[in-house]
Scaffold this active site. Sequence first.
Site, short mmCIF file in Angstrom:
data_model
loop_
_atom_site.label_atom_id
_atom_site.label_comp_id
_atom_site.label_asym_id
_atom_site.label_seq_id
_atom_site.Cartn_x
_atom_site.Cartn_y
_atom_site.Cartn_z
CB CYS A 1 13.13 -5.87 -14.22
SG CYS A 1 12.83 -6.54 -15.71
CD GLU B 1 13.83 -6.56 -10.26
OE1 GLU B 1 13.42 -7.82 -10.41
OE2 GLU B 1 14.53 -5.82 -11.05
#
Length: 377
Positions: free
Chosen positions: A333, A368
């Site tokens: 992330c 992401e």
Amino acid sequence: MKDFETLDTSSYDTQLANKTSKLLAEFKNLFTIPEPEIFTSEPINYRMRAKFCIYLEGELVRYYMVDTSDNSKRKVFLTKFPTASKLINDLMPVVADYISSHRELSVKFFEIDFLTTLSGEALITLLYHRKLDESWIEEAKNLLGHLREKFPDNIINIIGRAFKQKILLDTDCVYETLTVNNKQFRYQQVENSFTQPNAHVSEKMLTWVQNNTSDLSDTDLLELYCGNGNFSIALAGNFRKILATEISKTSVESAQINIAMNNVTNLKIIRLSAEEFTEALNKKREFNRLKNNNVNLDEYSCRTVLVDPPRAGLDKDTIDLLKRYEIIIYISCNPVTLMDNLKSLTETHRISKFAFFDQFPYTEKHIESGVILTRMQ
């Protein structure tokens, strides 16, 4: 000044293209990578959870968020939040109106958290700077009854929180259903524990990893930082056995429920940190948590390891552990820590697959990433 109530959805494609092209240039400046697959988000109502501060204007409850874009920490009031799921937006005015007219619920009320699902469930946490008593419980039950009457097609629950208090009117979790390659997976998601914020993009992430591990059925998988079993459960059909670890007790307990709900029989999830697992694998230390779950590490033949670490990325010992495996699947992330970790991992492995998943639309760098690395011969 930031406007949290308005989304210019017409700019979504351009913003995503700009974000991914800038990040791609940074990655290509450091590594040899294939052209990435880019997975889009819904342009509106994509967040399954949201948190708002509460401002009490007399008896009136108002939602606000803090604008930190110019370091001013300015309050921005809002009545809707199009970033969040439609259910959150539907609930916002009903909850605020009810609490505004019921003083027992509004006194020293300072924050509200919403957790919703694609399957139509909602968990609402009300936070207070005071002790919650029987009067609060009684009024909160009335609020819950009001919401269930207003939203008969949804499953709604309420939690009250204060210092050293957590009051459940019913339950502290929701049950999400994610569809991966036309198969549905059911997940318990517990209040105040980590879940992917963008459920539709989460489905795309699970599908991508599932598709890229479909030829490994005669091998085993190790997963670190497995949370509530999000990836492990969806990947169980692709591997002979899976061993997964997670440090959060709440997440591990939830994972055991998810294993049972999805009738998965070849997956074991153990409460161990990545560092503890390394010690166990190196036979430096024995753990009762492995023995008590009948886990013998020598019985696993893991060619593949999957990691989905927190924003801080991986420590050196965990990176060294990953290098032992033929295939590394790294879900990240945080592009910054991913780049830093890849500097070490590409000493022994080449990047064979790369993907961007837009979990966080309308942001400049938050995205992401999915990377699959294969050991060099």
